[in-house]
Scaffold this active site. Structure first.
Site, mmCIF file in Angstrom:
data_model
loop_
_atom_site.group_PDB
_atom_site.id
_atom_site.type_symbol
_atom_site.label_atom_id
_atom_site.label_comp_id
_atom_site.label_asym_id
_atom_site.label_seq_id
_atom_site.Cartn_x
_atom_site.Cartn_y
_atom_site.Cartn_z
ATOM 1 N N HIS A 1 0.875 -1.179 0.000
ATOM 2 C CA HIS A 1 0.000 0.000 0.000
ATOM 3 C C HIS A 1 0.914 1.232 0.000
ATOM 4 C CE1 HIS A 1 -4.290 1.319 0.870
ATOM 5 N NE2 HIS A 1 -3.630 2.456 0.859
ATOM 6 N N GLU B 1 -12.312 0.142 -1.720
ATOM 7 C CA GLU B 1 -12.417 1.418 -0.998
ATOM 8 C C GLU B 1 -13.573 2.215 -1.568
ATOM 9 O OE1 GLU B 1 -8.892 3.834 -0.696
ATOM 10 O OE2 GLU B 1 -7.602 2.088 -0.399
#
Ligand code: NOJ
Length: 518
Positions: free
Chosen positions: A146, A402
């Site tokens: 990430h 997300e």
């Protein structure tokens, strides 16, 4: 008399409830029983303990300790301290009824120098977190990268611009598969590969802050015309190499899945002219076709090859075969939408052709009172994205990794705008499923108010508020946490919430936009 008034009031309330309740209610039963509902975070944004137990810096530590490119203050040194509070957090997730938690592994906590020895304390932490989730019946969905590359690899050979990263990433992925793969079944190799390549190497706004110095004053090194392509190429190869390893060595016993994550927006041509329609296709090719074309067909989209020429690397036959078919699922991060206008005059910066000659403008269609920090809600565009991915690349499984509303972090715990946002997008997914989409799961960004990568602690996406100035870092549920819990547990919504959502229902009125987007 009082009794009559009371009866009348009850009747009015009942009528209102029936009206809004029927029109706007959303039920978990609209989703298949194996559909996964969860929430997401990432290591640097919530873990904290940045200098504890053998963890070494990542490029994010370096970036935030040198001032976050003058954009905002703060760093992830302490963040939400999930490193120490993971048990409390998993308990909250279980209380909410989450099926899954999407988190990322901090590479430099597990392997501090990026390659070489494993840090036993890092191993212990991710084992503990995974076990805690499993023992509460929550599936771990793990992201390997990430954006927080070990600083050591950046210093040693320039990180993702260098092909050496493919070997080191694969070795890191193998440690994760070997150590956690008996319990982790969903692996995402890279989060928002497209944003990492463009914001880190074209715009120079995010770590490692590389771009052509002539383009951005805050870049001292880099090359915006070549490096984004190089970095994306290495990400594709690193992903494919890790996926091949997993399939060869671990899949048979672990039965897991390997995916890749991209940010996408909804894109709608500003007008019905063929110029704007072609520009919209071009922006999609540059944004997601960049990765999805190689994953599906083994090569970059024609328009990218045409516009970037020799600046975009070519796949050898062997590489193309390796990359093609290397995702078991796609992770999509979706926040908002843009109008697209063809704009040849904008093509001024020579050789920076990432989305060249296109102007974009945020779609502002909400009728409600959004604050400047909140993003407009365009749920029908999520449906369009799902439909167009299916049409252009095939019906592979998709997880919405997300989706969430941004607010100022000290705004009220009564985060109505977030509740409306989640309600609308979960409704859009139900619609997409009805029209044949292969979407398998949905994760709210973000489980906690953490260190926002584009805004520090000023901006918030969390279901739980955390006052970072209070050393207890107490988690306080916002209205959105309560709403999501009720939805997940099939509990009736508080009538006030139903009515508020109903007032700003957005779905029915935008058929024309849907037509434009097709
Ligand atoms: C995308 C990133 O994956 C995440 O880290 C970030 O916090 C959100 N977008 C919101 O900006």
């Amino acid at each position: 008399m009082v009794l009559i008034q009371l009866l009348a009031a009850t009747l009015v309330l009942l009528i209102i409830l029936l009206h809004f309740g029927n029109a706007y209610s959303l039920s978990r039963d609209e989703f298949p029983s194996d559909f996964v509902f969860g929430a997401s975070t990432s290591a640097y944004q919530v873990e904290g303990a940045a200098n504890k137990d053998g963890r070494k810096p990542s490029i994010w530590d370096t970036f935030s300790h040198s001032g976050n490119g003058h954009m905002y203050k703060g760093n992830g040194d302490i963040a939400c301290d999930q490193y120490h509070k993971y048990k409390e957090d998993v308990q909250l997730m279980a209380n909410m009824g989450l099926d899954a938690y999407r988190f990322s592994i901090s590479w430099s906590r597990l392997i501090p120098d990026g390659k070489g020895p494993i840090n036993p304390k890092g191993l212990e932490y991710y084992n503990n977190l995974t076990n805690e989730l499993i023992s509460h019946g929550i599936q771990p969905h793990v992201t390997l990268h990430h954006w927080d590359l070990p600083q050591k690899l950046e210093d040693e050979y320039g990180g993702w611009v260098n092909r050496s990263i493919v070997k080191d990433f694969t070795a890191y992925a193998e440690v994760c598969f070997r150590e956690f793969g008996d319990r982790v079944k969903y692996w995402t190799t890279v989060n928002e590969g497209n944003v990492y390549a463009s914001f880190g190497y074209d715009l120079g706004m995010l770590p490692p802050q590389r771009c052509s110095p002539s383009f951005q004053a805050n870049c001292s090194r880099g090359n915006s015309s070549t490096e984004p392509y190089l970095v994306a190429h290495h990400m594709l190869l690193a992903h494919a190499s890790a996926a091949r390893l997993y399939r060869k060595k671990y899949k048979g016993t672990q039965h897991g899945f390997i995916g890749f994550n991209l940010l996408t927006f909804g894109f709608v041509p500003l007008t019905n002219t063929s110029e704007d329609i072609i520009a919209t296709q071009r922006v999609q090719d540059f944004m997601i076709g960049w990765f999805l074309n190689p994953f599906t067909f083994g090569d970059y989209p024609d328009i990218m090859k045409k516009n970037a020429g020799s600046r975009i690397p070519s796949f050898t036959k062997k590489e193309s075969n390796l990359v093609k078919g290397s995702i078991d699922f796609l992770g999509i991060n979706f926040y908002f939408s843009f109008y697209v206008k063809n704009s040849p005059a904008i093509q001024q910066i020579k050789d920076r052709d990432y989305m060249e000659d296109i102007e974009v403008e945020t779609i502002q269609l909400t009728t409600n009172d959004t604050s400047p920090f909140e993003v407009p809600i365009t749920p029908w565009m999520l449906q369009c994205v799902l439909d167009s991915v299916k049409k252009d690349y095939g019906n592979f499984p998709i997880y919405i990794h997300e989706n969430g509303q941004q607010t100022l972090s000290n705004s009220s715990l009564d985060d109505w705008s977030r509740v409306k946002y989640l309600h609308e997008y979960i409704g859009a997914m139900a619609n997409a499923l009805r029209s044949g989409s292969n979407v398998k799961g949905y994760f709210v960004w973000c489980f906690l108010d953490g260190f926002e990568l584009l805004g520090g602690y000023e901006m918030s996406y969390g279901l739980y508020y955390i006052n970072v100035k209070d050393p207890s870092l107490k988690r306080q549920p916002k209205l959105s946490a309560k709403w999501y819990t009720n939805f997940l547990k099939r509990k009736p919504m508080d009538p006030k919430v139903t009515i508020e959502i109903g007032k700003n229902q957005l779905f029915p009125s935008h058929a024309s936009l849907l037509d434009n987007a097709k």
